[in-house]
Design a protein around this motif. Structure first.
Motif, short mmCIF file in Angstrom:
data_model
loop_
_atom_site.label_atom_id
_atom_site.label_comp_id
_atom_site.label_asym_id
_atom_site.label_seq_id
_atom_site.Cartn_x
_atom_site.Cartn_y
_atom_site.Cartn_z
N LEU A 106 5.49 -2.31 53.48
CA LEU A 106 4.10 -2.53 53.05
C LEU A 106 4.07 -3.43 51.82
CD1 LEU A 106 2.71 1.11 53.34
CD2 LEU A 106 2.15 -0.81 54.83
N GLY A 107 3.07 -4.28 51.74
CA GLY A 107 2.88 -5.09 50.54
C GLY A 107 2.39 -4.23 49.39
N PHE A 108 2.39 -4.79 48.19
CA PHE A 108 2.01 -4.02 47.00
C PHE A 108 0.60 -3.44 47.12
CE2 PHE A 108 -0.21 -3.94 42.88
CZ PHE A 108 0.54 -2.97 42.24
N ALA A 109 -0.37 -4.29 47.40
CA ALA A 109 -1.76 -3.83 47.44
C ALA A 109 -1.97 -2.82 48.57
CB ALA A 109 -2.71 -5.01 47.60
N ALA A 110 -1.42 -3.11 49.74
CA ALA A 110 -1.58 -2.20 50.87
C ALA A 110 -0.95 -0.85 50.57
CB ALA A 110 -0.96 -2.81 52.13
N SER A 111 0.22 -0.86 49.95
CA SER A 111 0.90 0.39 49.61
C SER A 111 0.08 1.21 48.62
CB SER A 111 2.27 0.08 49.01
OG SER A 111 2.92 1.26 48.59
N ARG A 112 -0.47 0.56 47.60
CA ARG A 112 -1.26 1.29 46.60
C ARG A 112 -2.54 1.86 47.21
NH1 ARG A 112 1.90 2.27 42.25
NH2 ARG A 112 -0.02 2.83 41.18
N LEU A 113 -3.22 1.06 48.03
CA LEU A 113 -4.47 1.52 48.62
C LEU A 113 -4.24 2.65 49.62
CD1 LEU A 113 -6.35 -1.87 49.11
CD2 LEU A 113 -7.04 0.01 47.60
N LEU A 114 -3.24 2.50 50.48
CA LEU A 114 -2.95 3.55 51.46
C LEU A 114 -2.42 4.80 50.77
CD1 LEU A 114 -1.35 1.48 54.37
CD2 LEU A 114 -3.60 2.61 54.35
N GLY A 115 -1.61 4.60 49.73
CA GLY A 115 -1.13 5.75 48.97
C GLY A 115 -2.27 6.49 48.29
N GLY A 116 -3.23 5.75 47.75
CA GLY A 116 -4.40 6.37 47.13
C GLY A 116 -5.23 7.14 48.13
N LEU A 117 -5.37 6.57 49.31
CA LEU A 117 -6.11 7.25 50.37
C LEU A 117 -5.41 8.57 50.74
CD1 LEU A 117 -8.47 7.07 52.39
CD2 LEU A 117 -6.92 5.88 53.95
N GLY A 118 -4.10 8.53 50.85
CA GLY A 118 -3.35 9.75 51.15
C GLY A 118 -3.47 10.78 50.03
N PHE A 119 -3.43 10.32 48.79
CA PHE A 119 -3.54 11.23 47.65
C PHE A 119 -4.89 11.93 47.61
CE2 PHE A 119 -4.37 12.47 43.30
CZ PHE A 119 -3.17 13.02 42.89
N SER A 120 -5.92 11.29 48.16
CA SER A 120 -7.26 11.89 48.17
C SER A 120 -7.27 13.26 48.84
CB SER A 120 -8.24 10.97 48.90
OG SER A 120 -8.33 9.71 48.28
N LEU A 121 -6.29 13.51 49.70
CA LEU A 121 -6.18 14.82 50.34
C LEU A 121 -6.22 15.94 49.30
CD1 LEU A 121 -5.41 16.77 52.72
CD2 LEU A 121 -3.01 16.28 52.13
N GLY A 122 -5.58 15.73 48.16
CA GLY A 122 -5.49 16.78 47.14
C GLY A 122 -6.85 17.24 46.66
N LEU A 123 -7.71 16.30 46.24
CA LEU A 123 -9.01 16.70 45.71
C LEU A 123 -9.95 17.15 46.83
CD1 LEU A 123 -10.47 17.08 43.06
CD2 LEU A 123 -11.48 14.81 43.33
N VAL A 124 -9.77 16.63 48.03
CA VAL A 124 -10.56 17.13 49.16
C VAL A 124 -10.25 18.61 49.38
CG1 VAL A 124 -10.89 17.01 51.66
CG2 VAL A 124 -10.83 14.89 50.32
N LEU A 125 -8.98 18.97 49.36
CA LEU A 125 -8.61 20.38 49.52
C LEU A 125 -9.17 21.24 48.39
CD1 LEU A 125 -4.89 20.01 50.68
CD2 LEU A 125 -6.78 20.93 52.04
#
Length: 275
Positions: A61-80
């Protein structure tokens, strides 16, 4: 006042009223329940951090794609935390609004913050132990484990001033996510309002103290050359920054806009004052 459409989002002024109510409720949670809900929140944020690490381990993954997708995945925490129910230190920095209005005492706020932050650490570190025992770090030919170590090492090397200001910016976005989630009337509303601010703070590289309580223990279990002192050197300024960002730049700013000004217009003193 009755609303024309029960599906409309709450207005910002109504959100401020809901935050005041949530402050009073949170300040009165019994110690055992508060501690257990805090441990759940630490584990939930750890799961979000796990998802971020998984994305970060993909070198394709490129830098921007990795950061954005990683942030999307991290959102799971606050959703829970928000939907399933848990007590998160960074979100609970909004208790500063109830404190400013006089409906929550200084002792109640400090009790909540100390107990919840401590319980968050237990939950996040406990999840790190479970993840380590599960062999999860070996996924992608060990790239997941290497990514976890790399993330923690980078955090350990952050200058303290930089860690503080990254903590400030992080919790502005986290508390805005919590604030906006209170505008929603459905799970879908809450998820949509959470995802964008959380993705933004993660993609920007800001510092979340509870996520770091997962990253450091996991990296140490995986053999990273860091110790408790390195973890403390990061967590102290990040926790301070999270407090400043959430309690001052969100809770107290909205207090002045919607609560304090409202008292002045109505001629009524804030709750708890003049009694």
């Amino acid at each position: 006042m009755p609303r024309d459409n029960a599906f409309d989002a709450y207005s910002p002024r109504e959100i401020a009223g809901r935050v005041k109510e949530f402050c009073v409720v949170k300040a009165q949670i019994p110690l055992l329940s508060l501690s257990m809900l805090g441990m759940l929140a630490g584990a939930f944020i750890g799961l979000g951090a796990l998802m971020f690490t998984l994305v970060a381990s993909d070198a394709g993954l490129g830098f921007a794609a990795s950061r954005l997708l990683g942030g999307l995945g991290f959102s799971l925490g606050l959703v829970l935390v928000t939907v399933a129910g848990a007590e998160l230190f960074t979100g609970n920095n909004l208790l500063a609004m109830g404190w400013a209005d006089g409906c929550v005492s200084t002792r109640q706020v400090l009790r909540n913050w100390v107990v919840v932050c401590s319980a968050n650490f237990i939950g996040a570190a406990g999840l790190a132990v479970l993840v380590w025992l599960s062999g999860h770090a070996g996924l992608n030919e060990g790239a997941v484990g290497r990514a976890a170590v790399r993330i923690a090492m980078a955090k350990a090397q952050l200058p303290m001033a930089e860690a503080f200001f990254r903590g400030v910016l992080c919790n502005v976005l986290v508390c805005m996510a919590v604030w906006m989630a209170l505008s929603g009337r459905s799970v879908t509303d809450k998820v949509l309002t959470i995802v964008f601010p959380i993705t933004a703070f993660v993609a920007a590289g800001f510092e979340h103290s509870i996520a770091n309580m997962y990253f450091f223990p996991l990296a140490m279990l995986l053999g990273a050359p860091i110790g408790a002192a390195d973890m403390a050197r990061n967590l102290v300024p990040v926790i301070a920054g999270n407090l400043a960002g959430g309690s001052v730049l969100v809770a107290l700013v909205y207090y002045v806009i919607y609560i304090r000004v409202g008292h002045q217009v109505s001629g009524l003193p804030p709750a708890g004052l003049g009694e």
